[in-house]
Scaffold this motif. Structure first.
Motif, PDB file in Angstrom:
ATOM      1  N   PRO A 294       0.841  -1.210   0.000  1.00 30.70           N
ATOM      2  CA  PRO A 294       0.000   0.000   0.000  1.00 30.70           C
ATOM      3  C   PRO A 294       0.872   1.255   0.000  1.00 30.70           C
ATOM      4  CG  PRO A 294       0.093  -0.949   2.197  1.00 30.70           C
ATOM      5  CD  PRO A 294       0.793  -1.925   1.293  1.00 30.70           C
ATOM      6  N   PRO A 295       0.375   2.353  -0.561  1.00 34.34           N
ATOM      7  CA  PRO A 295       1.148   3.611  -0.565  1.00 34.34           C
ATOM      8  C   PRO A 295       1.168   4.228   0.826  1.00 34.34           C
ATOM      9  CG  PRO A 295      -1.005   3.927  -1.580  1.00 34.34           C
ATOM     10  CD  PRO A 295      -0.889   2.462  -1.293  1.00 34.34           C
ATOM     11  N   ALA A 296       2.162   3.844   1.612  1.00 35.00           N
ATOM     12  CA  ALA A 296       2.273   4.298   2.996  1.00 35.00           C
ATOM     13  C   ALA A 296       3.742   4.591   3.301  1.00 35.00           C
ATOM     14  CB  ALA A 296       1.719   3.226   3.949  1.00 35.00           C
ATOM     15  N   LYS A 297       4.005   5.110   4.495  1.00 36.59           N
ATOM     16  CA  LYS A 297       5.372   5.510   4.852  1.00 36.59           C
ATOM     17  C   LYS A 297       6.340   4.327   4.898  1.00 36.59           C
ATOM     18  CE  LYS A 297       4.190   9.820   7.187  1.00 36.59           C
ATOM     19  NZ  LYS A 297       2.855   9.882   6.545  1.00 36.59           N
ATOM     20  N   PRO A 298       5.965   3.160   5.458  1.00 33.12           N
ATOM     21  CA  PRO A 298       6.905   2.034   5.393  1.00 33.12           C
ATOM     22  C   PRO A 298       7.248   1.630   3.955  1.00 33.12           C
ATOM     23  CG  PRO A 298       5.202   1.609   7.028  1.00 33.12           C
ATOM     24  CD  PRO A 298       4.784   2.832   6.286  1.00 33.12           C
ATOM     25  N   THR A 299       6.309   1.801   3.038  1.00 32.10           N
ATOM     26  CA  THR A 299       6.585   1.490   1.633  1.00 32.10           C
ATOM     27  C   THR A 299       7.623   2.447   1.074  1.00 32.10           C
ATOM     28  OG1 THR A 299       4.319   0.673   1.370  1.00 32.10           O
ATOM     29  CG2 THR A 299       5.533   1.183  -0.643  1.00 32.10           C
ATOM     30  N   SER A 300       7.512   3.734   1.417  1.00 33.20           N
ATOM     31  CA  SER A 300       8.517   4.709   0.980  1.00 33.20           C
ATOM     32  C   SER A 300       9.882   4.394   1.577  1.00 33.20           C
ATOM     33  CB  SER A 300       8.090   6.122   1.371  1.00 33.20           C
ATOM     34  OG  SER A 300       6.900   6.496   0.711  1.00 33.20           O
TER      35      SER A 300
ATOM     36  N   ALA B 203      12.990  10.958   2.177  1.00 33.57           N
ATOM     37  CA  ALA B 203      12.239  10.053   1.312  1.00 33.57           C
ATOM     38  C   ALA B 203      10.863   9.749   1.885  1.00 33.57           C
ATOM     39  CB  ALA B 203      13.014   8.749   1.112  1.00 33.57           C
ATOM     40  N   VAL B 204      10.759   9.679   3.199  1.00 31.64           N
ATOM     41  CA  VAL B 204       9.492   9.298   3.833  1.00 31.64           C
ATOM     42  C   VAL B 204       8.600  10.511   4.071  1.00 31.64           C
ATOM     43  CG1 VAL B 204       8.451   8.248   5.882  1.00 31.64           C
ATOM     44  CG2 VAL B 204      10.542   7.264   4.893  1.00 31.64           C
ATOM     45  N   TRP B 205       9.171  11.622   4.572  1.00 34.48           N
ATOM     46  CA  TRP B 205       8.337  12.763   4.961  1.00 34.48           C
ATOM     47  C   TRP B 205       8.533  14.006   4.084  1.00 34.48           C
ATOM     48  CZ3 TRP B 205      10.527   9.695   8.925  1.00 34.48           C
ATOM     49  CH2 TRP B 205       9.606   9.010   9.712  1.00 34.48           C
ATOM     50  N   GLY B 206       9.534  14.010   3.223  1.00 34.95           N
ATOM     51  CA  GLY B 206       9.769  15.195   2.421  1.00 34.95           C
ATOM     52  C   GLY B 206      10.295  16.339   3.257  1.00 34.95           C
ATOM     53  N   GLU B 207       9.884  17.537   2.905  1.00 40.66           N
ATOM     54  CA  GLU B 207      10.353  18.722   3.635  1.00 40.66           C
ATOM     55  C   GLU B 207       9.611  18.934   4.945  1.00 40.66           C
ATOM     56  OE1 GLU B 207      12.972  20.277   2.654  1.00 40.66           O
ATOM     57  OE2 GLU B 207      13.107  19.077   0.814  1.00 40.66           O
ATOM     58  N   GLU B 208       8.439  18.338   5.091  1.00 39.99           N
ATOM     59  CA  GLU B 208       7.627  18.535   6.296  1.00 39.99           C
ATOM     60  C   GLU B 208       7.851  17.371   7.251  1.00 39.99           C
ATOM     61  OE1 GLU B 208       3.637  19.013   5.013  1.00 39.99           O
ATOM     62  OE2 GLU B 208       4.059  20.774   3.778  1.00 39.99           O
ATOM     63  N   GLN B 209       9.002  17.337   7.880  1.00 45.67           N
ATOM     64  CA  GLN B 209       9.353  16.244   8.780  1.00 45.67           C
ATOM     65  C   GLN B 209       8.773  16.488  10.168  1.00 45.67           C
ATOM     66  OE1 GLN B 209      13.459  15.065   8.644  1.00 45.67           O
ATOM     67  NE2 GLN B 209      13.667  15.575   6.467  1.00 45.67           N
ATOM     68  N   PRO B 210       8.427  15.395  10.860  1.00 45.09           N
ATOM     69  CA  PRO B 210       7.856  15.558  12.208  1.00 45.09           C
ATOM     70  C   PRO B 210       8.886  16.129  13.178  1.00 45.09           C
ATOM     71  CG  PRO B 210       8.333  13.251  11.743  1.00 45.09           C
ATOM     72  CD  PRO B 210       8.547  13.992  10.456  1.00 45.09           C
ATOM     73  N   ALA B 211       8.394  16.683  14.268  1.00 39.63           N
ATOM     74  CA  ALA B 211       9.284  17.294  15.255  1.00 39.63           C
ATOM     75  C   ALA B 211      10.221  16.251  15.854  1.00 39.63           C
ATOM     76  CB  ALA B 211       8.458  17.976  16.349  1.00 39.63           C
ATOM     77  N   THR B 212       9.694  15.070  16.083  1.00 42.14           N
ATOM     78  CA  THR B 212      10.502  13.975  16.639  1.00 42.14           C
ATOM     79  C   THR B 212      10.912  13.045  15.500  1.00 42.14           C
ATOM     80  OG1 THR B 212       8.485  12.762  17.128  1.00 42.14           O
ATOM     81  CG2 THR B 212       9.405  14.134  18.888  1.00 42.14           C
ATOM     82  N   ALA B 213      11.696  13.575  14.569  1.00 40.37           N
ATOM     83  CA  ALA B 213      12.010  12.834  13.345  1.00 40.37           C
ATOM     84  C   ALA B 213      12.773  11.548  13.641  1.00 40.37           C
ATOM     85  CB  ALA B 213      12.820  13.731  12.406  1.00 40.37           C
TER      86      ALA B 213
ATOM     87  N   VAL C 175       4.460   4.348  -4.337  1.00 46.60           N
ATOM     88  CA  VAL C 175       5.392   4.912  -3.350  1.00 46.60           C
ATOM     89  C   VAL C 175       5.198   6.427  -3.308  1.00 46.60           C
ATOM     90  CG1 VAL C 175       7.805   5.231  -2.729  1.00 46.60           C
ATOM     91  CG2 VAL C 175       7.050   3.062  -3.724  1.00 46.60           C
ATOM     92  N   PRO C 176       4.604   6.954  -2.242  1.00 46.32           N
ATOM     93  CA  PRO C 176       4.317   8.396  -2.169  1.00 46.32           C
ATOM     94  C   PRO C 176       5.521   9.201  -1.691  1.00 46.32           C
ATOM     95  CG  PRO C 176       3.414   7.296  -0.240  1.00 46.32           C
ATOM     96  CD  PRO C 176       4.041   6.212  -1.090  1.00 46.32           C
TER      97      PRO C 176
END
Length: 629
Positions: free
Chosen positions: A21-27, A48-58, A137-138
């Motif tokens: 499925p097109p999800a983060k583990p797939t990326s 690759a997983v989050w792009g430029e908008e990475q979570p605060a607790t990357a 792969v998103p």
């Protein structure tokens, strides 16, 4: 278990395939697999997983994503392929047996020393590619940086294969591949040169020159330069009527893996070689039998991402399987339906499923020209004989006769060949052929709503379609559930990952069906396909189709008689002939219907200046060809 990267990212055990499925583990998995066995830095994995908008607790989020990936491996019993944490990043060990990308590179390397077996090995390598890369792969980073690099690897191999084929005189075999490749890489002079040579050598000089004009205009518009010297010389050779001669690029140009950079490697400057710095060896001689004919087994074009038509495929495969058991007459099947319904795709898909039962090979033979003019059966039979291996036994080959116009084309072909099975595709029902030869008949209409949704899901991914269920339904309805239209919509959305399905549906409906077309490929256009279908009809019949579109979509003989201003008996004959073309279809006893998309096209065409049909008088019945089927 094997990872499949050369297409939608998936896992297979050799029998069943699971598309992830097109999800983060797939990326994350894709980011590791495009650099197999290498340490991929944490920073690149986060991008690759989050792009430029990475979570605060990357850091913690990436560790959680790795854990989800390991659980996915456990689910499919592939825990032996562990994601390894190392200083500064992660790596995923892989080899040619566990990753199709490495298998592709291994086959390409083996081809360097294979001699006469080079071409089969390269074909085997190309067969590993299953369609557009990483469609599920998103990850914008991977589609921007990695996909072009991998596509370039494939194009290098394809260019080599086509060069070998051209040197062996098998020019028709490379036309489809080169047409598609030059549209994917419109500035690639090497591929354009190969296409020009192939077209010229099969007698299509004007099209070869048109290809030169296309790439010249593209290079001037995009880069402000003219084609290279070799391409210009090739144009002059064609204009003079000389035989254009190309040379084989060195095999070594296929073996060097492109650099792992953020952009695709530069295109070759020389149109005849993928690596201009390498020397050019002499041309390869054809591999021929004692009677001078090629002995390579012919292959059918692939149909990537075929979806739906399960019942029709099963019926066709079962019927074609009878031909492999031998018999005095070939097994015959007719696949008919309106424009854009996927007749050729179904025929090729079924033929691929049974191809191993026909040892001499399977061949696709076009039976009409772009203008709909029928091709001579003797010419098609001669092409078949030229493509089959020397000494092929009767009944050992399969032929797909594509876009047949008249039953006599098939009858004469059957008389002149000894195929074990023949699949006929036609926009006509070919009732006269059915009456005389009793083939299996597969009539294709629009897809069911479920099949339409499955097609969108296969291309766009479950997550994207499920997020906008109502919009996905609106899109399939706007497309009339016609496969060609659905493919066009899916292709547009695939190249616009941020576009909402609802927004695309609204944009589409503002000018339907004119917007159901892809600008870079004239074959992918609903208006052109339907315009072409109408041009093939006698003028009175085409005019009748346009007039019947003014009804509400459901058509009865009395309604048709009123719309056409003819007696009911004449209206019944007109409806019967339109039914045979696939432009209308049976709804229920006594009533027919026009596909909503076909109706929208007819209304749109009638609204053009000069497009309104003239009155259909009673004499129209006599204007219809009595022998049409």
């Amino acid at each position: 278990m094997r990872f499949q990267l050369l297409g939608p990212l998936s896992i297979t055990d050799g029998r069943d395939v699971v598309v992830l499925p097109p999800a983060k583990p797939t990326s994350l998995l894709a980011a590791l697999l495009v650099r197999p066995g290498e340490v991929v830095p944490v920073s690149r994995l986060r991008q690759a997983v989050w792009g430029e908008e990475q979570p605060a607790t990357a850091k913690a989020a990436l560790q959680s994503c790795v854990l989800r990936l390991r659980r996915l491996f456990a689910k499919y019993d592939i825990e032996d392929r562990a994601v390894v944490a190392v200083a500064g990043g992660y790596l995923l060990p892989a080899d040619g047996d566990s990753l199709d990308l490495l298998h592709f590179r291994r086959l390409t390397a083996e081809a360097e020393e294979a001699g006469e077996a080079e071409l089969p090995l390269l074909r085997q390598a190309l067969d590993l590619w299953r369609g557009p890369l990483l469609t599920n792969v998103p990850s914008e980073l991977l589609h921007r940086d990695e996909v072009p690099r991998l596509v370039e690897e494939r194009l290098r191999v394809l260019e080599r294969v086509c060069e070998i084929q051209l040197a062996r005189g098998r020019c028709r075999d490379v036309l489809v591949d080169l047409w598609e490749a030059t549209r994917v890489r419109p500035q690639h002079e090497g591929l354009a040169a190969q296409l020009m040579r192939a077209l010229y050598r099969v007698g299509r000089q004007n099209e070869a020159l048109a290809e030169y004009r296309r790439i010249r205009a593209h290079l001037r518009d995009e880069l402000g330069v003219d084609p290279g010297t070799e391409l210009q010389e090739l144009e002059l050779a064609i204009l003079r009527g000389d035989e254009p001669r190309g040379h084989l690029p060195a095999t070594a140009s296929l073996l060097s893996t492109p650099p792992a950079s953020a952009s695709a490697p530069p295109l070759p400057a020389s149109p005849a070689s993928a690596s201009p710095s390498l020397p050019s060896p002499p041309p390869v001689s054809p591999v021929s039998s004692s009677d001078g004919r090629e002995t390579a087994r012919p292959r059918l074009p692939h149909v990537p991402g075929f979806t739906g038509r399960t019942r029709e495929t099963a019926a066709l495969v079962n019927h074609l399987g009878e031909g492999a058991r031998g018999g005095s007459a070939p097994v015959l099947a007719v696949v008919s339906g309106g424009p854009g319904m996927g007749k050729t795709a179904l025929a090729l898909h079924a033929a691929h499923l049974v191809a191993d039962r026909y040892p001499a090979g399977a061949v696709l033979l076009p039976m009409s020209g772009p203008d709909g003019a029928p091709r001579a059966s003797d010419e098609a039979a001669a092409e078949l004989r030229a493509l089959l291996p020397s000494g092929a036994s009767p009944g050992s080959s399969l032929a797909v006769l594509d876009d047949v116009v008249h039953p006599d084309q098939v009858r004469r072909f059957l008389d002149a060949t000894g195929c074990g099975a023949v699949v006929v595709t036609s926009r006509m029902g070919l009732a006269a052929l059915v009456a005389t030869h009793g083939p299996a008949v597969v009539q294709l209409g629009a897809l069911s709503p479920r099949e339409s949704r499955a097609l969108l899901t296969a291309v766009l991914g479950q997550e994207r379609v499920a997020a906008e269920t109502a919009a996905a339904h609106a899109l399939t309805e706007a497309c009339g559930h016609v496969p060609l239209a659905l493919r066009i919509v899916a292709a547009r959305l695939l190249t616009r990952p941020r576009m909402r399905l609802a927004d695309h549906s609204a944009w589409l409906l503002r000018d339907l069906p004119a917007r159901l077309a892809l600008p870079d490929d004239p074959r992918m256009s609903v208006p052109l396909a339907l315009d072409g279908a109408l041009r093939r009809l006698p003028a009175p019949l085409a005019d009748a189709h346009l007039r019947l579109a003014r009804l509400d979509g459901r058509i009865t003989a009395p309604d048709a008689a009123g719309a056409l201003s003819v007696p009911e008996t004449d209206a019944e004959e007109v409806l019967e002939r339109l039914l045979d073309t696939g432009l209308i279809e049976e709804d229920q006893p006594g009533a027919l219907r026009m596909n909503p998309l076909f109706r929208a096209h007819a209304l749109h065409r009638s609204g053009r200046p000069g497009g309104a049909p003239p009155p259909l008088v009673t004499a129209a019945r006599r204007a219809l060809p009595s022998g049409a089927t």
